[in-house]
Design a protein around this motif. Structure first.
Motif, PDB file in Angstrom:
ATOM      1  N   THR A 182       1.044  -1.172   0.031  1.00  0.00           N
ATOM      2  CA  THR A 182       0.100  -0.085  -0.082  1.00  0.00           C
ATOM      3  C   THR A 182       0.773   1.488  -0.080  1.00  0.00           C
ATOM      4  OG1 THR A 182      -0.302   0.117   2.486  1.00  0.00           O
ATOM      5  CG2 THR A 182      -1.864  -1.243   1.294  1.00  0.00           C
ATOM      6  N   GLU A 183       2.076   1.176   0.230  1.00  0.00           N
ATOM      7  CA  GLU A 183       2.834   2.190   0.316  1.00  0.00           C
ATOM      8  C   GLU A 183       4.427   1.909  -0.307  1.00  0.00           C
ATOM      9  OE1 GLU A 183       2.735   3.629   4.450  1.00  0.00           O
ATOM     10  OE2 GLU A 183       3.122   1.740   5.169  1.00  0.00           O
ATOM     11  N   ALA A 223       6.713   7.743 -13.076  1.00  0.00           N
ATOM     12  CA  ALA A 223       5.258   8.567 -13.611  1.00  0.00           C
ATOM     13  C   ALA A 223       4.175   8.161 -12.672  1.00  0.00           C
ATOM     14  CB  ALA A 223       4.822   8.006 -14.931  1.00  0.00           C
ATOM     15  N   HIS A 224       4.229   6.703 -12.113  1.00  0.00           N
ATOM     16  CA  HIS A 224       2.910   6.419 -11.341  1.00  0.00           C
ATOM     17  C   HIS A 224       3.131   5.852  -9.916  1.00  0.00           C
ATOM     18  CE1 HIS A 224       0.494   6.919 -15.066  1.00  0.00           C
ATOM     19  NE2 HIS A 224       1.365   6.167 -15.538  1.00  0.00           N
ATOM     20  N   GLY A 225       4.579   5.649  -9.654  1.00  0.00           N
ATOM     21  CA  GLY A 225       5.188   5.168  -8.460  1.00  0.00           C
ATOM     22  C   GLY A 225       5.437   6.006  -7.330  1.00  0.00           C
ATOM     23  N   ALA A 226       6.625   6.160  -6.843  1.00  0.00           N
ATOM     24  CA  ALA A 226       7.130   7.244  -5.971  1.00  0.00           C
ATOM     25  C   ALA A 226       8.700   7.221  -6.319  1.00  0.00           C
ATOM     26  CB  ALA A 226       7.075   6.624  -4.501  1.00  0.00           C
ATOM     27  N   GLN A 239      -1.983   1.540  -7.637  1.00  0.00           N
ATOM     28  CA  GLN A 239      -1.444   2.697  -8.634  1.00  0.00           C
ATOM     29  C   GLN A 239      -1.396   1.858 -10.123  1.00  0.00           C
ATOM     30  OE1 GLN A 239       1.923   3.659  -6.536  1.00  0.00           O
ATOM     31  NE2 GLN A 239       1.010   5.381  -5.684  1.00  0.00           N
ATOM     32  N   LEU A 240      -1.129   0.546  -9.952  1.00  0.00           N
ATOM     33  CA  LEU A 240      -0.578  -0.053 -11.327  1.00  0.00           C
ATOM     34  C   LEU A 240      -2.121  -0.166 -12.021  1.00  0.00           C
ATOM     35  CD1 LEU A 240       1.395  -1.321 -13.136  1.00  0.00           C
ATOM     36  CD2 LEU A 240       1.289  -3.283 -11.917  1.00  0.00           C
ATOM     37  N   LEU A 241      -3.007  -0.627 -11.420  1.00  0.00           N
ATOM     38  CA  LEU A 241      -4.571  -0.965 -11.694  1.00  0.00           C
ATOM     39  C   LEU A 241      -5.040   0.228 -12.275  1.00  0.00           C
ATOM     40  CD1 LEU A 241      -6.008  -3.212  -9.003  1.00  0.00           C
ATOM     41  CD2 LEU A 241      -5.543  -3.759 -11.328  1.00  0.00           C
ATOM     42  N   GLY A 242      -4.494   1.417 -12.187  1.00  0.00           N
ATOM     43  CA  GLY A 242      -5.117   2.688 -12.663  1.00  0.00           C
ATOM     44  C   GLY A 242      -4.282   3.222 -14.052  1.00  0.00           C
ATOM     45  N   LEU A 294      -0.277  -7.656 -16.305  1.00  0.00           N
ATOM     46  CA  LEU A 294       0.237  -6.664 -15.055  1.00  0.00           C
ATOM     47  C   LEU A 294      -1.089  -6.371 -14.195  1.00  0.00           C
ATOM     48  CD1 LEU A 294       2.437  -4.215 -17.170  1.00  0.00           C
ATOM     49  CD2 LEU A 294       3.284  -6.125 -15.340  1.00  0.00           C
ATOM     50  N   HIS A 295      -2.297  -6.226 -14.585  1.00  0.00           N
ATOM     51  CA  HIS A 295      -3.393  -6.024 -13.789  1.00  0.00           C
ATOM     52  C   HIS A 295      -3.717  -7.196 -13.024  1.00  0.00           C
ATOM     53  CE1 HIS A 295      -4.932  -2.092 -16.623  1.00  0.00           C
ATOM     54  NE2 HIS A 295      -3.776  -1.995 -15.720  1.00  0.00           N
TER      55      HIS A 295
END
Length: 313
Positions: A46-47, A159-162, A179-182, A197-198
């Protein structure tokens, strides 16, 4: 933000330099400046956190029978992240959750392993950050150039992580499963890979890629279960289970590279059969995975001539 720090005192030999320069999966080897930088999804997915890992330089004791010096880790991440969970995950990733003195004893029982340990003192198998990250890497890199996909993974994280600033360098952590599901599409990732990946992301959210759960299932059952994921066959399921969870005593009886190197190291006329390999590996218990990784990583340091370089992906 900096969350805090902790220390780990390895049981038995350990070399952070060997781990940092190993070159495995999405991580490159190469230059060593004294810091191993880690950025990953914390177990539970989750983080994300980042870590700067260093090892004391005095009294390192990296010889195969020596005691390693202290490992120090500075953690960066969101407020409230559990440092205990970070510590446990770093220990797993660096194989510091096992007693390396037992591996030294394997080297005493088997002179070939002892010779490899002397050539790569303190080497323990570095792991993927987690089964989730191992599965994502498998799908990204399948039939694609590893170096190219390392760059794609880094861009995906940015782009989508941290993104973390770690000892003067930036390193991106993979997106969490949510985040990956988005992410519907991403440059460099073929369109047919995104549903796969989803599927991995959803499996992680469902708890099917929890490291402790997979360890509890045992290697064979865990590998079989992961093959239900689209795009994950026998080879990748073994990679995820063995190098994503930390199983330390799984013998890779079906890896031609290990068998070929074992034939050369043990001066056999041909690669050993499964039965022969199991018999040869008896002295390596209970760390046969470690011994196999050592063979792949260090055989090129002790064998004469070309063609024995490490191949650890």
């Amino acid at each position: 933000m900096e969350l805090g720090s902790f220390t780990i005192t390895p049981d038995g030999p350990f070399s952070l330099a060997e781990a940092a320069t190993f070159g495995f999966g999405q991580r490159t080897g190469g230059a060593w400046d004294g810091v191993m930088r880690l950025a990953f999804c914390l177990d539970g997915y989750t983080e994300q956190v980042g870590a700067e890992v260093r090892q004391d330089q005095t009294g390192t004791g990296q010889a195969s029978t020596g005691q390693a010096s202290t490992v120090r880790c500075t953690v960066h991440g969101p407020p409230g992240a559990d440092l205990g969970r970070v510590r446990r995950q770093v220990e797993r990733v660096l194989s510091l959750d096992h007693d390396g003195r037992e591996f030294s004893r394997a080297g005493e029982r088997d002179p070939v392993i002892g010779r490899l340990q002397a050539a790569a003192p303190g080497l323990r198998p570095p792991l993927f950050y987690s089964p989730y990250e191992a599965a994502v890497w498998c799908l990204l890199s399948a039939r694609r150039p590893a170096r190219q996909m390392m760059q794609v993974r880094e861009r995906l994280g940015r782009a989508h992580g941290a993104l973390f600033e770690l000892a003067g360098e930036q390193l991106a952590a993979l997106p969490t499963p949510d985040q990956l599901l988005g992410v519907d599409s991403f440059p460099g990732i073929p369109a047919d890979r995104m549903p796969r990946l989803h599927g991995v992301a959803q499996a992680a959210l469902d708890g099917r890629l929890d490291a402790d759960r997979l360890l509890g299932e045992g290697p064979e059952r865990a590998m079989a279960g992961l093959q239900a994921l689209n795009g994950i066959g026998p080879f990748y399921s073994a990679l995820i289970v063995i190098r994503g969870t930390g199983f330390a005593d799984v013998l890779p009886v079906g890896e031609p590279r290990v068998l070929d190197l074992a034939a050369r190291l043990y001066q056999l006329d041909a690669p050993p059969s499964e039965a022969e390999f199991r018999a040869l590996a008896q002295p390596w218990k209970p760390l046969r995975t470690w011994a196999a990784v050592l063979i792949r990583a260090a055989a090129g340091r002790v064998l004469d001539g070309a063609g024995a370089s490490a191949d650890v992906r």
